[in-house]
Design a protein around this motif. Structure first.
Motif, PDB file in Angstrom:
ATOM      1  N   THR A 231     -49.030 -42.335   9.295  1.00 52.87           N
ATOM      2  CA  THR A 231     -48.239 -43.291   8.522  1.00 52.87           C
ATOM      3  C   THR A 231     -48.376 -44.666   9.150  1.00 52.87           C
ATOM      4  O   THR A 231     -48.082 -44.849  10.339  1.00 52.87           O
ATOM      5  N   LEU A 232     -48.840 -45.624   8.377  1.00 48.39           N
ATOM      6  CA  LEU A 232     -49.001 -47.006   8.828  1.00 48.39           C
ATOM      7  C   LEU A 232     -47.913 -47.858   8.190  1.00 48.39           C
ATOM      8  O   LEU A 232     -47.832 -47.964   6.962  1.00 48.39           O
ATOM      9  N   SER A 233     -47.043 -48.423   9.011  1.00 48.60           N
ATOM     10  CA  SER A 233     -46.002 -49.328   8.516  1.00 48.60           C
ATOM     11  C   SER A 233     -46.595 -50.727   8.438  1.00 48.60           C
ATOM     12  O   SER A 233     -46.958 -51.321   9.469  1.00 48.60           O
ATOM     13  N   LEU A 234     -46.710 -51.262   7.238  1.00 51.74           N
ATOM     14  CA  LEU A 234     -47.442 -52.505   7.003  1.00 51.74           C
ATOM     15  C   LEU A 234     -46.618 -53.745   7.364  1.00 51.74           C
ATOM     16  O   LEU A 234     -45.389 -53.755   7.234  1.00 51.74           O
ATOM     17  N   SER A 239     -48.902 -54.201  -3.300  1.00 55.16           N
ATOM     18  CA  SER A 239     -48.543 -53.789  -4.659  1.00 55.16           C
ATOM     19  C   SER A 239     -49.433 -52.641  -5.128  1.00 55.16           C
ATOM     20  O   SER A 239     -49.054 -51.854  -5.999  1.00 55.16           O
ATOM     21  N   ALA A 240     -50.609 -52.521  -4.514  1.00 57.59           N
ATOM     22  CA  ALA A 240     -51.542 -51.451  -4.865  1.00 57.59           C
ATOM     23  C   ALA A 240     -52.524 -51.264  -3.704  1.00 57.59           C
ATOM     24  O   ALA A 240     -52.687 -52.161  -2.865  1.00 57.59           O
ATOM     25  N   ILE A 241     -53.153 -50.103  -3.656  1.00 56.47           N
ATOM     26  CA  ILE A 241     -54.144 -49.842  -2.608  1.00 56.47           C
ATOM     27  C   ILE A 241     -55.455 -50.511  -3.003  1.00 56.47           C
ATOM     28  O   ILE A 241     -55.979 -50.265  -4.100  1.00 56.47           O
ATOM     29  N   PRO A 242     -56.009 -51.371  -2.145  1.00 56.99           N
ATOM     30  CA  PRO A 242     -57.271 -52.048  -2.472  1.00 56.99           C
ATOM     31  C   PRO A 242     -58.394 -51.046  -2.718  1.00 56.99           C
ATOM     32  O   PRO A 242     -58.458 -50.013  -2.032  1.00 56.99           O
ATOM     33  N   PRO A 243     -59.273 -51.309  -3.677  1.00 57.87           N
ATOM     34  CA  PRO A 243     -60.381 -50.378  -3.969  1.00 57.87           C
ATOM     35  C   PRO A 243     -61.295 -50.168  -2.757  1.00 57.87           C
ATOM     36  O   PRO A 243     -61.948 -49.132  -2.643  1.00 57.87           O
ATOM     37  N   GLU A 244     -61.323 -51.138  -1.840  1.00 58.35           N
ATOM     38  CA  GLU A 244     -62.163 -51.011  -0.635  1.00 58.35           C
ATOM     39  C   GLU A 244     -61.683 -49.878   0.290  1.00 58.35           C
ATOM     40  O   GLU A 244     -62.414 -49.449   1.192  1.00 58.35           O
ATOM     41  N   GLN A 249     -58.564 -42.022   0.481  1.00 55.47           N
ATOM     42  CA  GLN A 249     -57.590 -41.341  -0.388  1.00 55.47           C
ATOM     43  C   GLN A 249     -56.152 -41.534   0.133  1.00 55.47           C
ATOM     44  O   GLN A 249     -55.409 -40.584   0.369  1.00 55.47           O
ATOM     45  N   LEU A 250     -55.779 -42.776   0.297  1.00 57.14           N
ATOM     46  CA  LEU A 250     -54.472 -43.131   0.840  1.00 57.14           C
ATOM     47  C   LEU A 250     -53.372 -43.002  -0.214  1.00 57.14           C
ATOM     48  O   LEU A 250     -53.635 -42.987  -1.418  1.00 57.14           O
ATOM     49  N   GLU A 251     -52.149 -42.947   0.287  1.00 53.66           N
ATOM     50  CA  GLU A 251     -50.982 -42.908  -0.601  1.00 53.66           C
ATOM     51  C   GLU A 251     -50.050 -44.050  -0.203  1.00 53.66           C
ATOM     52  O   GLU A 251     -49.782 -44.248   0.987  1.00 53.66           O
ATOM     53  N   LEU A 259     -48.542 -46.997   4.284  1.00 49.58           N
ATOM     54  CA  LEU A 259     -49.735 -46.307   3.827  1.00 49.58           C
ATOM     55  C   LEU A 259     -49.769 -44.939   4.506  1.00 49.58           C
ATOM     56  O   LEU A 259     -49.597 -44.848   5.731  1.00 49.58           O
ATOM     57  N   LEU A 260     -50.016 -43.874   3.734  1.00 54.12           N
ATOM     58  CA  LEU A 260     -50.096 -42.523   4.289  1.00 54.12           C
ATOM     59  C   LEU A 260     -51.528 -42.027   4.182  1.00 54.12           C
ATOM     60  O   LEU A 260     -52.125 -42.026   3.108  1.00 54.12           O
TER      61      LEU A 260
END
Length: 310
Positions: A231-234, A239-244, A249-251, A259-260
């Motif tokens: 789990t990464l605390s940003l 607003s969305a996971i970047p396509p890069e 396969q993050l959540e 980010l999980l």
């Protein structure tokens, strides 16, 4: 493999209407160590209690070493040694007397040499003249195992055998189980400890809410249990996971603040280092990170979800 236990359509519905066991079909081989994994209340103890003749099934059949548990109760029960979760024994008896008495309950003749061997195997020989009430919790559990082995059963049920047992005693118990298997004894244990199943079992069954949802070779199941979560605390919400970052396969969780990443802890490369580098390249900072092992509860939810095609 010669099947020593055969279960077909086994069901238990209590008078209250609670269905503790949904129809269970299972075969356990002679000399096998079988671990039944599940959280508290999943149906593990109910299943064992039915096989051992303590609880009557609502439907289905069970044979133990060729004997039906209902129509041939005495013979089926004679084949079984049971170590229950609860430490129930006469507190004022000595270790020797209580183990010897258990052998007599099954109509077996006195055999001092056998009782001595069992007590030594379980590191209880020095405590043979000690009253049960003077023993530690771990030692009392060993006495329960000695009692279960006293009539030389072909099948040993261990219901949560290491609950309340320290690490040293736990490892000693694991070694004892392996030795019993080498002697031809079939061992069935219930547990909610992943490491216990990983250490001892040949096959593992997973039970959840009374349903046996999976039975697999241990190594196949342990691959599923090897998942960990990062789990990464940003620093700033997304607003969305970047396509890069798609390949990981993050959540996105906590309203974009976390980010999980789920990864295989046993893999040669987990992908964590490359993920963090790519995030840095994209200017996505994080304040904190934490990892945890997937819990049995998590795994059960996933297995049930997949099994029902939901």
């Amino acid at each position: 493999m010669d099947q020593i236990i055969r279960i077909a359509g086994l069901t238990k519905i209590y008078d209250s209407g609670h269905q503790a066991l949904k129809p269970v079909d299972l075969e356990i081989g002679r000399g096998e160590i079988f671990a039944l994994l599940g959280p508290n209340g999943a149906g593990k103890t109910t299943m064992i209690s039915i096989i051992c003749g303590i609880v009557r099934p609502s439907a289905g059949t069970v044979t133990v070493d060729g004997h039906d548990i209902i129509t041939d109760y005495r013979e089926s029960r004679r084949a079984i040694g049971l170590v229950p979760q609860e430490l129930t024994t006469d507190q004022f008896e000595t270790v020797w007397d209580t183990v010897s008495f258990s052998r007599g309950l099954f109509g077996k003749p006195r055999d001092a040499a056998l009782i001595e061997r069992i007590l030594k195997q379980l590191s209880l020989w020095d405590k043979r003249d000690t009253k049960i009430k003077e023993l530690s919790g771990g030692m009392k559990r060993r006495v329960m195992i000695a009692k279960a082995l006293s009539h030389e059963p072909r099948i040993l049920f261990l219901d949560e055998p290491t609950a309340g047992v320290d690490v040293e005693l736990r490892r000693g118990m694991w070694q004892m189980v392996r030795e019993l298997r080498e002697q031809g004894v079939t061992v069935i244990l219930t547990t909610h400890y992943i490491e216990e199943a990983e250490e001892m079992a040949d096959r593992v069954g997973v039970i959840s809410r009374g349903e046996l949802i999976l039975v697999e070779d241990k190594h196949a199941l342990m691959a599923k249990l090897g998942k960990r979560e990062l789990t990464l605390s940003l620093a700033e919400p997304l607003s969305a996971i970047p396509p890069e970052l798609a390949e990981w396969q993050l959540e996105l969780r906590d309203e974009g603040n976390q980010l999980l990443y789920t990864f295989d802890a046993k893999a040669e490369r987990t992908g964590i280092a490359s993920l963090i580098k790519r995030m840095t390249d994209l200017g996505i900072g994080f304040k904190d990170l934490a990892t945890r092992q997937s819990s049995l509860e998590d795994i059960f939810v996933n297995l049930v979800h997949e099994g029902r095609g939901a």
